[in-house]
Design an enzyme around this catalytic site. Structure first.
Site, PDB file in Angstrom:
ATOM      1  CG  PHE A  91       6.445   1.952  -2.863  1.00  0.00           C
ATOM      2  CD1 PHE A  91       6.171   2.903  -3.494  1.00  0.00           C
ATOM      3  CD2 PHE A  91       5.911   1.470  -1.589  1.00  0.00           C
ATOM      4  CE1 PHE A  91       5.022   3.682  -3.287  1.00  0.00           C
ATOM      5  CE2 PHE A  91       4.551   2.389  -1.125  1.00  0.00           C
ATOM      6  CZ  PHE A  91       4.176   3.409  -1.984  1.00  0.00           C
ATOM      7  CG  ASP A 120      10.411   0.310   4.161  1.00  0.00           C
ATOM      8  OD1 ASP A 120       9.305  -0.406   4.612  1.00  0.00           O
ATOM      9  OD2 ASP A 120      10.078   1.211   3.185  1.00  0.00           O
ATOM     10  CE  LYS A 142       1.664  -1.863   2.420  1.00  0.00           C
ATOM     11  NZ  LYS A 142       2.732  -1.199   1.880  1.00  0.00           N
TER      12      LYS A 142
HETATM   13  C1  LIG Z   1       3.286   0.188   1.746  1.00  0.00           C
HETATM   14  C2  LIG Z   1       4.793   0.431   1.878  1.00  0.00           C
HETATM   15  C3  LIG Z   1       5.128   1.734   2.287  1.00  0.00           C
HETATM   16  C4  LIG Z   1       3.979   3.060   2.576  1.00  0.00           C
HETATM   17  O1  LIG Z   1       3.177   2.511   3.763  1.00  0.00           O
HETATM   18  P1  LIG Z   1       1.985   3.432   3.731  1.00  0.00           P
HETATM   19  O2  LIG Z   1       1.358   3.168   4.912  1.00  0.00           O
HETATM   20  O3  LIG Z   1       1.008   3.515   2.656  1.00  0.00           O
HETATM   21  O4  LIG Z   1       2.433   5.001   3.745  1.00  0.00           O
HETATM   22  C5  LIG Z   1       6.555   1.943   2.481  1.00  0.00           C
HETATM   23  N1  LIG Z   1       7.416   1.094   2.279  1.00  0.00           N
HETATM   24  C6  LIG Z   1       7.148  -0.076   1.925  1.00  0.00           C
HETATM   25  C7  LIG Z   1       8.133  -1.310   1.751  1.00  0.00           C
HETATM   26  C8  LIG Z   1       5.576  -0.490   1.610  1.00  0.00           C
HETATM   27  O5  LIG Z   1       5.135  -1.840   1.168  1.00  0.00           O
END
Ligand SMILES: *Cc1c(COP(=O)(O)O)cnc(C)c1O
Length: 392
Positions: free
Chosen positions: A128, A215, A244
């Protein structure tokens, strides 16, 4: 009541009015223990005094100027983030998806610099990376892509935690410029790869001159018991994305780069109106100062271990429990059947949890959670899980 909100979320019927630490109170004044932190965002808990103070003080001075001027608190935050991460520089955004957009643009431009005119990035199944067009194209989930074709091109997908599949993809394509991967998959089901997975990806990237792009939007900022999850592996990526927990609820994202990757995005090649504004950066500085002053990153290992020991004692070996796994305070309890109902049952019982990938209970408690709250979490959730599995 929410009829004028686009129904992009299946929302639970609860409205929180206030919070303090790991507690939240709803509009009926019922109290809840928060074991999700707004999905890994409020790691310092709710209404943290240091964040409150930073926001008050900064808002009395300046909220926003523009990135066409220098911004002192942004430079301070970049200094601290690079020192903590071993990276060289930072682009600030307002969200995780935007941080990944910056990383994807960086990788493509890096490829053009090497004379590769159709650059491609290796991404993982069940990953994701966000909801913008490029990041949903990088995401390994058909539901998230459904209805949004044509997708952004230039992503090659392989299974997660499979170094051989990455090596094969590299040998089959001559246009690969980067690997984009989560150190632990969050939305994909709290999938923890082999301990040397990132080390092996680092070695492949070195061998083939690819950028390793991690990420760390969910795993970063202390969640797994290191400031960044890759620090467990004693490697450095070329690019790392954060969001986050960086602002404890104030929107801020960051794309960090190192070495050659730090020289790719130059004046005019990327930008953001709000990214790195004084308000968001002062919140993030307060977060970093508190993590350090209160020893919360080391505590994440201790507390995560205690939570999982509690659940293991109650659940291990019981029917329908497949696995209890964690790294620090990123915790997954996998069942052998879909268990989304548990979210509503826990809510009734005054506990906030999440289920991801249909069968995995995901817990992302605030790093400030205390011993009594840890005990309450285990004591509240274990019987709910046992009652649920008993009727399967
Ligand atoms: C939450 C998340 C995103 C997206 O972040 P947003 O602030 O919602 O755009 C991308 N990568 C990972 C691993 C995430 O947990």
């Amino acid at each position: 009541m929410t009829s004028h909100i686009m129904p992009t979320y299946g929302r639970l019927a609860v409205t929180f009015e206030r919070g303090e630490g790991a507690w939240l109170w709803d509009s009926e004044n019922k109290r809840y223990l928060d074991a999700l932190s707004g999905i890994a965002v409020c790691s310092l808990g709710h209404a943290h005094p240091a964040v409150h103070k930073a926001l008050c003080e900064q808002s009395q001075k300046l909220l926003h100027t523009s990135n066409i001027y220098r911004i002192g608190v942004q430079e301070q935050l970049a200094d601290q983030l690079t020192a903590l991460s071993g990276m060289d520089n930072v682009f600030f955004s307002n969200s995780g998806a935007e941080a990944n957009e910056a990383a994807i643009k960086l990788a493509r431009k890096y490829g053009y610099g090497l004379g590769i005119d159709q650059p491609a990035i290796i991404v993982m199944e069940k990953s994701f990376h966000g909801r913008t067009l490029a990041t949903l194209s990088a995401t390994g989930n058909a539901k998230i892509q459904q209805g949004f074709a044509p997708l952004v091109e230039g992503f090659i997908r392989v299974p997660y935690n499979d170094v051989g599949a990455v090596a094969d993809a590299i040998s089959q394509h001559n246009n690969i410029v980067a690997i984009l991967v989560e150190p632990i998959q969050g939305e994909g089901g709290v999938n923890i790869p082999a301990p040397d997975y990132l080390n092996q990806l680092r070695a492949l990237c070195d061998q083939h001159h690819l950028l390793l792009m991690l990420d760390e939007i969910q795993t970063g900022i202390g969640r797994t018991g290191q400031f960044l999850a890759y620090q467990h592996n004693r490697i450095l990526p070329d690019v790392c994305t954060l969001a986050k927990a960086l602002g404890n609820g104030v929107p801020i994202g960051a794309c960090l780069a190192r070495g050659k990757a730090a020289e790719v995005l130059t004046a005019g090649s990327h930008g953001s109106t709000f990214g790195g504004n004084p308000l968001a950066c002062s919140a993030a500085l307060a977060v970093l100062a508190t993590l350090e002053a209160d020893g919360l990153i080391a505590a994440a290992t201790r507390k995560g271990d205690a939570i999982c020991a509690g659940f293991s004692a109650r659940l291990q070996g019981q029917p329908h429990i497949v696995d209890i796994r964690h790294k620090g305070m990123m915790i997954g309890i996998e069942l052998d059947s879909p268990c989304a109902e548990l979210v509503g049952q826990a809510l009734q019982a005054g506990l906030l949890i999440n289920v991801t990938n249909e069968r995995t209970i995901r817990l992302l408690p605030p790093l400030i959670m205390d011993e009594a709250q840890i005990q309450l979490l285990v004591d509240t959730l274990s019987p709910l899980i046992l009652a649920f599995t008993a009727q399967l």
